[in-house]
Structure formats: structure tokens, C-alpha cells
Design a protein around this motif. Structure first.
Motif, PDB file in Angstrom:
ATOM      1  N   PHE A 264       0.883  -1.358   0.049  1.00  6.78           N
ATOM      2  CA  PHE A 264       0.035  -0.035   0.104  1.00  6.78           C
ATOM      3  C   PHE A 264       0.745   1.291   0.020  1.00  6.78           C
ATOM      4  CE2 PHE A 264      -2.012   3.431   2.098  1.00  6.78           C
ATOM      5  CZ  PHE A 264      -3.357   3.468   1.544  1.00  6.78           C
ATOM      6  N   ILE A 265       1.847   1.186   0.832  1.00  6.73           N
ATOM      7  CA  ILE A 265       2.742   2.347   0.946  1.00  6.73           C
ATOM      8  C   ILE A 265       3.469   2.737  -0.342  1.00  6.73           C
ATOM      9  CG2 ILE A 265       4.755   3.224   2.164  1.00  6.73           C
ATOM     10  CD1 ILE A 265       3.555   1.891   4.818  1.00  6.73           C
ATOM     11  N   TRP A 266       4.090   1.637  -1.053  1.00 10.54           N
ATOM     12  CA  TRP A 266       4.708   1.462  -2.099  1.00 10.54           C
ATOM     13  C   TRP A 266       3.775   2.151  -3.434  1.00 10.54           C
ATOM     14  CZ3 TRP A 266       9.223   2.090  -4.488  1.00 10.54           C
ATOM     15  CH2 TRP A 266       9.547   1.745  -5.702  1.00 10.54           C
ATOM     16  N   ARG A 267       2.569   1.577  -3.524  1.00  8.91           N
ATOM     17  CA  ARG A 267       1.708   2.114  -4.580  1.00  8.91           C
ATOM     18  C   ARG A 267       1.365   3.900  -4.032  1.00  8.91           C
ATOM     19  NH1 ARG A 267       2.626   0.272  -8.743  1.00  8.91           N
ATOM     20  NH2 ARG A 267       0.941   1.406  -9.363  1.00  8.91           N
ATOM     21  N   GLY A 268       1.178   4.058  -2.964  1.00 12.32           N
ATOM     22  CA  GLY A 268       0.974   5.295  -2.767  1.00 12.32           C
ATOM     23  C   GLY A 268       2.092   6.313  -2.903  1.00 12.32           C
ATOM     24  N   PHE A 269       3.347   5.827  -2.814  1.00  8.42           N
ATOM     25  CA  PHE A 269       4.726   6.492  -3.186  1.00  8.42           C
ATOM     26  C   PHE A 269       4.700   6.501  -4.620  1.00  8.42           C
ATOM     27  CE2 PHE A 269       9.242   6.270  -4.084  1.00  8.42           C
ATOM     28  CZ  PHE A 269       9.586   7.684  -3.241  1.00  8.42           C
ATOM     29  N   ILE A 270       4.551   5.504  -5.254  1.00  5.96           N
ATOM     30  CA  ILE A 270       4.601   5.627  -6.874  1.00  5.96           C
ATOM     31  C   ILE A 270       3.507   6.722  -7.428  1.00  5.96           C
ATOM     32  CG2 ILE A 270       4.178   4.424  -8.866  1.00  5.96           C
ATOM     33  CD1 ILE A 270       6.980   3.728  -7.517  1.00  5.96           C
ATOM     34  N   THR A 271       2.322   6.616  -6.946  1.00  5.89           N
ATOM     35  CA  THR A 271       1.353   7.528  -7.242  1.00  5.89           C
ATOM     36  C   THR A 271       1.850   9.056  -7.219  1.00  5.89           C
ATOM     37  OG1 THR A 271      -0.455   5.980  -6.800  1.00  5.89           O
ATOM     38  CG2 THR A 271      -1.054   8.331  -6.671  1.00  5.89           C
ATOM     39  N   ALA A 272       2.528   9.171  -5.632  1.00  7.73           N
ATOM     40  CA  ALA A 272       2.867  10.749  -5.447  1.00  7.73           C
ATOM     41  C   ALA A 272       3.936  11.052  -6.308  1.00  7.73           C
ATOM     42  CB  ALA A 272       3.320  10.931  -4.079  1.00  7.73           C
ATOM     43  N   ILE A 273       5.118  10.347  -6.550  1.00 11.36           N
ATOM     44  CA  ILE A 273       6.198  10.806  -7.334  1.00 11.36           C
ATOM     45  C   ILE A 273       5.950  11.049  -8.879  1.00 11.36           C
ATOM     46  CG2 ILE A 273       7.712  10.080  -5.634  1.00 11.36           C
ATOM     47  CD1 ILE A 273       8.300   7.595  -7.557  1.00 11.36           C
ATOM     48  N   ARG A 274       4.753  10.155  -9.394  1.00  9.74           N
ATOM     49  CA  ARG A 274       4.394  10.338 -10.700  1.00  9.74           C
ATOM     50  C   ARG A 274       3.443  11.716 -10.826  1.00  9.74           C
ATOM     51  NH1 ARG A 274       2.520   4.127 -12.023  1.00  9.74           N
ATOM     52  NH2 ARG A 274       4.739   3.212 -12.397  1.00  9.74           N
ATOM     53  N   SER A 275       3.389  12.180 -10.033  1.00  9.54           N
ATOM     54  CA  SER A 275       2.394  13.683 -10.092  1.00  9.54           C
ATOM     55  C   SER A 275       3.221  14.641 -10.704  1.00  9.54           C
ATOM     56  CB  SER A 275       1.676  13.997  -9.099  1.00  9.54           C
ATOM     57  OG  SER A 275       0.863  15.057  -9.042  1.00  9.54           O
ATOM     58  N   SER A 276       2.780  15.235 -11.988  1.00 11.19           N
ATOM     59  CA  SER A 276       3.624  16.354 -12.396  1.00 11.19           C
ATOM     60  C   SER A 276       3.176  17.564 -11.728  1.00 11.19           C
ATOM     61  CB  SER A 276       3.387  16.311 -13.821  1.00 11.19           C
ATOM     62  OG  SER A 276       1.794  16.762 -13.970  1.00 11.19           O
ATOM     63  N   ASP A 277       2.396  17.755 -10.979  1.00 11.10           N
ATOM     64  CA  ASP A 277       1.834  18.940 -10.105  1.00 11.10           C
ATOM     65  C   ASP A 277       2.494  18.868  -8.735  1.00 11.10           C
ATOM     66  OD1 ASP A 277       0.684  20.818  -8.430  1.00 11.10           O
ATOM     67  OD2 ASP A 277      -1.079  20.457  -9.721  1.00 11.10           O
ATOM     68  N   PRO A 278       3.358  19.871  -8.572  1.00 10.14           N
ATOM     69  CA  PRO A 278       3.785  20.008  -7.113  1.00 10.14           C
ATOM     70  C   PRO A 278       3.025  19.847  -5.975  1.00 10.14           C
ATOM     71  CG  PRO A 278       4.786  21.841  -8.577  1.00 10.14           C
ATOM     72  CD  PRO A 278       3.583  21.126  -9.248  1.00 10.14           C
ATOM     73  N   PHE A 279       1.959  20.430  -6.010  1.00 10.97           N
ATOM     74  CA  PHE A 279       0.908  20.153  -5.134  1.00 10.97           C
ATOM     75  C   PHE A 279       0.385  18.813  -4.776  1.00 10.97           C
ATOM     76  CE2 PHE A 279      -3.761  19.782  -4.049  1.00 10.97           C
ATOM     77  CZ  PHE A 279      -3.697  20.322  -2.554  1.00 10.97           C
ATOM     78  N   GLY A 280       0.362  17.994  -6.156  1.00  7.54           N
ATOM     79  CA  GLY A 280      -0.175  16.462  -5.932  1.00  7.54           C
ATOM     80  C   GLY A 280       1.104  15.799  -5.371  1.00  7.54           C
TER      81      GLY A 280
END
Length: 376
Positions: free
Chosen positions: A287-303
Motif C-alpha cells: 500500500f505504501i509503495w503504491r502510494g509513493f509511486i502515485t505521489a512521485i508520478r504527479s507532475s503537479d508539485p501540489f499533487g
């Protein structure tokens, strides 16, 4: 007018969330049915209430998943104001339970404002840092106003008192500030300034000193400060490799306090053994890994900051809870995310996951657009 089609969510993250919630309901029933039967004449009392919380939280998660995460950036001032008002009101009119004013009691349900302040802090920090941009590296105009706001929230929560939530918010804030490219010298000086405060808070109350003493020497006071940790270790030891079986644990039979809340991991260890706890670790880290991947793939600094803050919130709560149960950390009263009994914690975790899923939908849409553009 052409409608803007959003991408699909991260289904791995979605199903891992459902798995954790479902497992939590099973373990809450197993851990709570003796106490529920004695106190409420029904073994189903706690699991039924948690089921209501789970359905509510899943509904909120689905709604948040469908809301573009950028909406929270605009709503951050409203969320911050609401959170501050609730933290003040709970000190004035909240229920006094075991010497702490952390809850509003509404129709038999306890609402804990400090739980929702975690998401408020994540949204507020992500929004203001993304707006400030390079100005965040200036201490006076960038970091100092943020410190004053977060410091106010921490002080209000300490008045309840709730040291565990203060620790969680501190780690969340440090994570977002680091991701937001705050000057590391400023962060180091701030951290050094906060160390004496945390030491004072840890030793200023007798029950916190008892928890530290129990952590260092749990066998010195088996019937007093070391009782809860000792019973937790008995439960884990009794579980062995494969456990006693779901529903067959002994320590929850009025030996282990808070068996279905803060110490539910000890029940998991007793009834499912090392194998069961290892599998739970695997699911959490996936869960934490998928959440981390989701976060770093965001092109928006806020995201990016929003996603990293949510991931850190789940991770640090998991770490503090398990560390307390196995005796590696002092007891902080932090619930196990998605698993422990408690409506505020579960709804917060599910709402936060909904925001993560919204970020993943934006990531997928952007990848699709890039793929279409590259084929033209």
C-alpha cells in the motif's frame, strides 16, 4: 463542448485498501467479542459500529476519488479554519475520557477532531508551499508563517493532550517541507529547536514517564506501568509461527487492555502468528509503495506533496503502532491504520486514500494524453 475525461485509478491501491479494511473488520470482531458481550450484551457491538464507519469511509473515499485533487488546494484555507475551530471547541465542550478532551460524543459515536487535523495539515502545507514556490526558501517570508500556523495546531492538540498525534503531524510536516524544497539549514535549526520541547513534553506528565519506564523495563512493574506491554508480548509469543487461529486467542479475554483498538496487532500476532503478521506487513508496504509511486508520478508539485504527506501519515502511524505493540517504541496510543477500531481514524484513512486515488487518475490521464500525442 468537449468533456475532459479523467483517467482510471490505481486499482492495486484500491484493492489493497479494501483488503486492509476487510481484514480489520474480521480482527475487530475476534478481538472485541468478549468485551462486547460483557459490556453490551452482544458480541457484534463493536464490529457493527466499525462496519458503519467502514461503509461511511468507503463512500467518502469513492467521492474523493472522483474529485480532482486540485480542488483541495483552493479549499485549504476553509479546511484550516474549520480544523482550528474544531480543535478549540473540543477543548471547551469535548467529552473528558480518561483525563483527555479529544472527542465530541454525537449520538453514541465519538468524533476526534485531531484525527482530521492530520489531513488538514497535509492539504494546507502542500497548498501553501506549492503557491510560494522559490519563496519558501526565505525563512522570514516563506517558512516562518507556516511554522506559526502548524505550531498553533500542535499546541491545541497538546492541550487535549494527544502526544501521539503531535508526533505524527511533526513527521508529516518535515516530509512535506523536505519534498517542497525548504532550505535544509532552516529545517535542521527548526528540528534542533523542537528537540527540547519534545523532551519536556515526554517527561512533563507522570503517565508519559510511566510509558517510557515500561518501554525500557516492562518487567519491573508487571501489574502497573509494564502490564499492557507485557500482556502484548505474551500474546505475540503465544502466537508462534502460525498462531492459535482466528477467535482462539487468550490475551483478549480481559488480559490485554485495548485489544480491539491500539493493541489489535498483538491479537493478530497471537491468532495468526508470525506468518499472519508478516503477510500484514507485506500488504501495508505494498500500500505504501503504491502510494509513493502515485505521489512521485504527479507532475503537479501540489499533487506530489499531497501524496507524499498522505503516504507518510499512514507509514508513521503503522510504525508507531507496531513499534509500541512489540516493545520497540514507547506506547503512544496511535491506532493501527485501517485495522484498529475507531471511526475517526478509519474514515480519515479512507478519505486520504480517495485523494491518493484521485492523484493516480490524473497520472493515468496524463500518460494517455502523452501517448496519444507521441503517436501523432
Amino acid at each position: 463542448m468537449k468533456l475532459k475525461i479523467r483517467g482510471r485509478p490505481d486499482f492495486s491501491l484500491f484493492f489493497l485498501t479494501l483488503l486492509l479494511v476487510g481484514f480489520g473488520l474480521i480482527m475487530i470482531f475476534s478481538a472485541s467479542y468478549p468485551a462486547a458481550f460483557i459490556k453490551h450484551d452482544s458480541p457484534w457491538h463493536y464490529v457493527m459500529k466499525q462496519g458503519v464507519f467502514a461503509l461511511t469511509g468507503l463512500f467518502v473515499m469513492l467521492i474523493f476519488m472522483c474529485i480532482p485533487f486540485s480542488v483541495w488546494k483552493k479549499a485549504s484555507p476553509i479546511l484550516l479554519t474549520f480544523s482550528l475551530v474544531m480543535l478549540v471547541l473540543v477543548l471547551i465542550g469535548g467529552a473528558d475520557i480518561n483525563g483527555a478532551r479529544r472527542w465530541f460524543v454525537l449520538g453514541g459515536f465519538n468524533l476526534q477532531p485531531s484525527e482530521f487535523s492530520k489531513l488538514t495539515v497535509i492539504v494546507y502545507l502542500s497548498a501553501i508551499i506549492s503557491r510560494k514556490g522559490e519563496r519558501i526558501r526565505n525563512f522570514r517570508n516563506g517558512l516562518l508563517p507556516i511554522i506559526l500556523v502548524i505550531g498553533t495546531i500542535l499546541l491545541l492538540i497538546m492541550r487535549q493532550p494527544d502526544f501521539g498525534t503531535v508526533l505524527i503531524l511533526f513527521f508529516i510536516a518535515v516530509t512535506i517541507l523536505w519534498v517542497g524544497d525548504v532550505d535544509l539549514r532552516h529545517m535542521l535549526l527548526l528540528s534542533m529547536a523542537l528537540v527540547p520541547m519534545f523532551v519536556y513534553l515526554a517527561v512533563s506528565k507522570s503517565y508519559r514517564l510511566d510509558r517510557i519506564s515500561a518501554f525500557l523495563n516492562p518487567l519491573d512493574d508487571l501489574q502497573g506501568s509494564g502490564y499492557q506491554l507485557t500482556q502484548s508480548l505474551y500474546a505475540l509469543g503465544n502466537g508462534g509461527l502460525t498462531g492459535t487461529g482466528i477467535g482462539q486467542g487468550v490475551q483478549k479475554l480481559f488480559y490485554l487492555p485495548e485489544a480491539h483498538t491500539d493493541f489489535i496487532f498483538a491479537v493478530v500476532g497471537e491468532e495468526l502468528g508470525f506468518v499472519g503478521t508478516f503477510m500484514l506487513f507485506v500488504v501495508f508496504f505494498l500500500f505504501i509503495w503504491r502510494g509513493f509511486i502515485t505521489a512521485i508520478r504527479s507532475s503537479d508539485p501540489f499533487g506530489l506533496m499531497l501524496g507524499m504527506g498522505i503516504v507518510m501519515m499512514v507509514f508513521i502511524q503503522f510504525l508507531l503502532n507496531v513499534g509500541s505493540v512489540i516493545g520497540s517504541l514507547p506506547i503512544t496510543g496511535v491506532p493501527l491504520p485501517f485495522i484498529s477500531y475507531g471511526g475517526s481514524s478509519l474514515i480519515l484513512c479512507l478519505a486520504s486514500t480517495g485523494i491518493l486515488l484521485s492523484i493516480s487518475r490524473d497520472n493515468h490521464r496524463r500518460r494517455q494524453e502523452n501517448s496519444r500525442n507521441s503517436t501523432k
